[in-house]
Design a protein around this motif. Structure first.
Motif, PDB file in Angstrom:
ATOM      1  N   ILE A   1       0.813  -1.224   0.000  1.00  0.00           N
ATOM      2  CA  ILE A   1       0.000   0.000   0.000  1.00  0.00           C
ATOM      3  C   ILE A   1       0.843   1.269   0.000  1.00  0.00           C
ATOM      4  CG2 ILE A   1      -1.958  -1.127   1.106  1.00  0.00           C
ATOM      5  CD1 ILE A   1      -1.070   0.106   3.743  1.00  0.00           C
ATOM      6  N   GLY A   2       2.136   1.168  -0.166  1.00  0.00           N
ATOM      7  CA  GLY A   2       2.980   2.351  -0.261  1.00  0.00           C
ATOM      8  C   GLY A   2       3.058   3.098   1.054  1.00  0.00           C
ATOM      9  N   LEU A   3       2.843   4.409   1.000  1.00  0.00           N
ATOM     10  CA  LEU A   3       2.962   5.259   2.182  1.00  0.00           C
ATOM     11  C   LEU A   3       1.608   5.512   2.849  1.00  0.00           C
ATOM     12  CD1 LEU A   3       5.517   7.889   0.805  1.00  0.00           C
ATOM     13  CD2 LEU A   3       5.971   5.794   2.094  1.00  0.00           C
TER      14      LEU A   3
ATOM     15  N   ARG B   1      -1.484  11.050  -3.277  1.00  0.00           N
ATOM     16  CA  ARG B   1      -0.046  10.928  -3.469  1.00  0.00           C
ATOM     17  C   ARG B   1       0.572   9.944  -2.478  1.00  0.00           C
ATOM     18  NH1 ARG B   1      -0.690  15.853  -0.913  1.00  0.00           N
ATOM     19  NH2 ARG B   1       0.349  16.084   1.098  1.00  0.00           N
ATOM     20  N   LYS B   2      -0.164   9.596  -1.411  1.00  0.00           N
ATOM     21  CA  LYS B   2       0.334   8.599  -0.464  1.00  0.00           C
ATOM     22  C   LYS B   2      -0.055   7.176  -0.864  1.00  0.00           C
ATOM     23  CE  LYS B   2       0.507  11.641   3.570  1.00  0.00           C
ATOM     24  NZ  LYS B   2       0.084  11.866   4.973  1.00  0.00           N
ATOM     25  N   TRP B   3      -0.905   7.061  -1.883  1.00  0.00           N
ATOM     26  CA  TRP B   3      -1.215   5.717  -2.367  1.00  0.00           C
ATOM     27  C   TRP B   3       0.009   5.178  -3.093  1.00  0.00           C
ATOM     28  CZ3 TRP B   3      -6.698   6.284  -4.978  1.00  0.00           C
ATOM     29  CH2 TRP B   3      -7.575   6.864  -4.054  1.00  0.00           C
ATOM     30  N   GLY B   4       0.276   3.945  -2.939  1.00  0.00           N
ATOM     31  CA  GLY B   4       1.456   3.410  -3.606  1.00  0.00           C
ATOM     32  C   GLY B   4       1.476   1.900  -3.557  1.00  0.00           C
ATOM     33  N   GLY B   5       2.638   1.351  -3.906  1.00  0.00           N
ATOM     34  CA  GLY B   5       2.798  -0.087  -3.907  1.00  0.00           C
ATOM     35  C   GLY B   5       1.936  -0.769  -4.966  1.00  0.00           C
ATOM     36  N   LEU B   6       1.690  -2.040  -4.728  1.00  0.00           N
ATOM     37  CA  LEU B   6       0.877  -2.824  -5.668  1.00  0.00           C
ATOM     38  C   LEU B   6      -0.546  -2.274  -5.758  1.00  0.00           C
ATOM     39  CD1 LEU B   6       0.681  -5.325  -7.487  1.00  0.00           C
ATOM     40  CD2 LEU B   6       0.085  -6.649  -5.446  1.00  0.00           C
ATOM     41  N   MET B   7      -1.024  -1.682  -4.661  1.00  0.00           N
ATOM     42  CA  MET B   7      -2.375  -1.107  -4.676  1.00  0.00           C
ATOM     43  C   MET B   7      -2.505  -0.045  -5.756  1.00  0.00           C
ATOM     44  SD  MET B   7      -4.357   0.833  -1.547  1.00  0.00           S
ATOM     45  CE  MET B   7      -3.230   2.245  -1.566  1.00  0.00           C
TER      46      MET B   7
END
Length: 412
Positions: free
Chosen positions: A76-78, A200-206
């Motif tokens: 899920i990133g940050l 902008r905090k969304w990240g990763g595989l999500m």
């Protein structure tokens, strides 16, 4: 002397041992002629040597601490840890769709749902430090992950019920879950536990999955409209569709992503509520729609014109000829090309790193660059990311092959 009453036919002899089993398979496929045998003799030792070296490195030399110590950031990133229940809840809702698909279509959908459920169970029981670096994950995280098995069962029940086991219900349910998931991730200010989280905090595989699902979901209908518009008899509609397709096909996706982040904000009013993730999703969708339109147009052009002429001779209006006669056949014939386009779309989501988004690849790269102890583990990172992408793309390809076989694509 044998008489007619005593004569018995000789029993059939079994085929030679060299024609059956693995020996027969090897003779037919690896040593069918001298050229095939030469290729086998040269390539098999090389493949075995490379596989031995690779397996030795994977299970002996490689250090996977880079992956095992930060699974949260790859997923899920940050996204704030204290709000991680929101993406996990969205995960539960998505599992309902897997269960429904397994019950409604069986076969490959059921096997995929079983594999999906097995992966969630492994993620829930394995003793690694998800969401808390270096310690076992909290019980509520483990419980939410394991609850996916229950929601798969719930979806299976819905898919087994004649009142809800309908493709329309499945599609509408998927749309509702997708909208609710975006709302859940963004947040609702003023509600407890629903604090706003900037995209902008969304990240990763999500982030990769959100961009891919958005692109696939919207690119297909837009591509169909563009394909029909390009074949339209209305000059304005045809010209607009041609210009759109040629512009988006002629400009690299990287350039379009830069333009969406740098030029588009200049053309919008100040404080216009379109974040960077939405702009990237729109660009990826339109880029893929242009290619999808050309694939569908190729399918339409491959149809014999006599079908449309016969339909019109029977009195069908033009829109029925297109929607009921031509378009279903065209889409059926270009399923492999469309699925290939969607696979490329999913892989292209990794390009968003160039506009500052932390997808799974960029998240891993930032971890390597920001931690001296992982400076020599870049190979493990790239292999891990490649394996993640391969699992998703192979699943899409597998489903495509099953759909083609079910529809009889390639057979007359």
């Amino acid at each position: 002397m044998a008489t007619a009453e005593t004569w018995q036919p000789a029993p059939s002899l079994p085929p030679p041992r060299t024609e059956t089993g693995w020996i027969g398979w090897a003779r037919a496929n690896l040593f069918g002629n001298w050229l095939s045998g030469l290729v086998t003799v040269v390539t098999v030792p090389v493949i075995l040597w490379a596989a031995w070296r690779m397996l030795g490195w994977l299970f002996g030399t490689a250090d996977w601490t880079l992956i095992a110590s930060r699974p949260q950031q790859y997923l899920i990133g940050l996204y704030p840890t204290e709000l991680a229940w929101r993406p996990l809840t969205g995960w539960l809702l998505v599992s309902i769709l897997f269960g429904m698909a397994a019950a409604m279509w069986g076969g490959a959908a059921r096997r995929i749902a079983i594999g999906y459920g097995a992966v969630t169970v492994l993620l829930g029981v394995l003793p690694y430090g998800l969401f808390h670096e270096g310690v076992i994950m909290p019980w509520w995280v483990r419980a939410l992950i394991l609850a996916n098995v229950l929601t798969i069962g719930l979806g299976y029940g819905l898919g087994s019920n004649p009142r809800t086991a309908k493709p329309r219900t499945f599609v509408l349910g998927g749309i509702a879950i997708y909208v609710f998931l975006l709302l859940l991730l963004t947040g609702l200010p003023g509600f407890p536990g629903m604090e706003e989280v900037a995209p902008r905090k969304w990240g990763g595989l999500m982030l990769n999955l959100i961009l891919a699902v958005s692109g696939i979901f919207f690119a297909f209908p837009i591509g169909v409209l563009l394909a029909l518009g390009r074949r339209s008899n209305l000059p304005v509609v045809k010209i607009l569709c041609v210009v759109f397709i040629e512009v988006f096909r002629g400009v690299p996706l990287i350039t379009l992503l830069f333009m969406s982040q740098v030029l588009v904000p200049l053309a919008l009013p100040a404080n216009f509520p379109v974040d960077s993730v939405t702009r990237a999703a729109i660009v990826i969708t339109l880029f893929s729609a242009a290619y999808t339109a050309e694939n569908i147009r190729g399918g339409l052009q491959g149809l014999h014109p006599g079908q449309a002429e016969a339909a019109r001779a029977l009195g069908l209006p033009g829109w029925q000829v297109t929607m009921l006669i031509q378009l279903p056949q065209a889409i059926r014939n270009v399923i492999p090309a469309i699925v290939g386009q969607f696979i490329a779309l999913f892989k292209d989501t990794s390009l968003v790193y160039i506009v500052g988004m932390l997808d799974i690849l960029e998240m891993g790269r930032s971890i390597v660059q920001g931690n001296v102890q992982f400076a020599d583990n870049a190979r493990e990172l790239f292999i891990f990311v490649a394996a993640v992408f391969w699992v998703f793309t192979y699943t899409m390809s597998f489903v495509s092959r099953r759909v083609e076989r079910h529809l009889g694509v390639g057979r007359r």
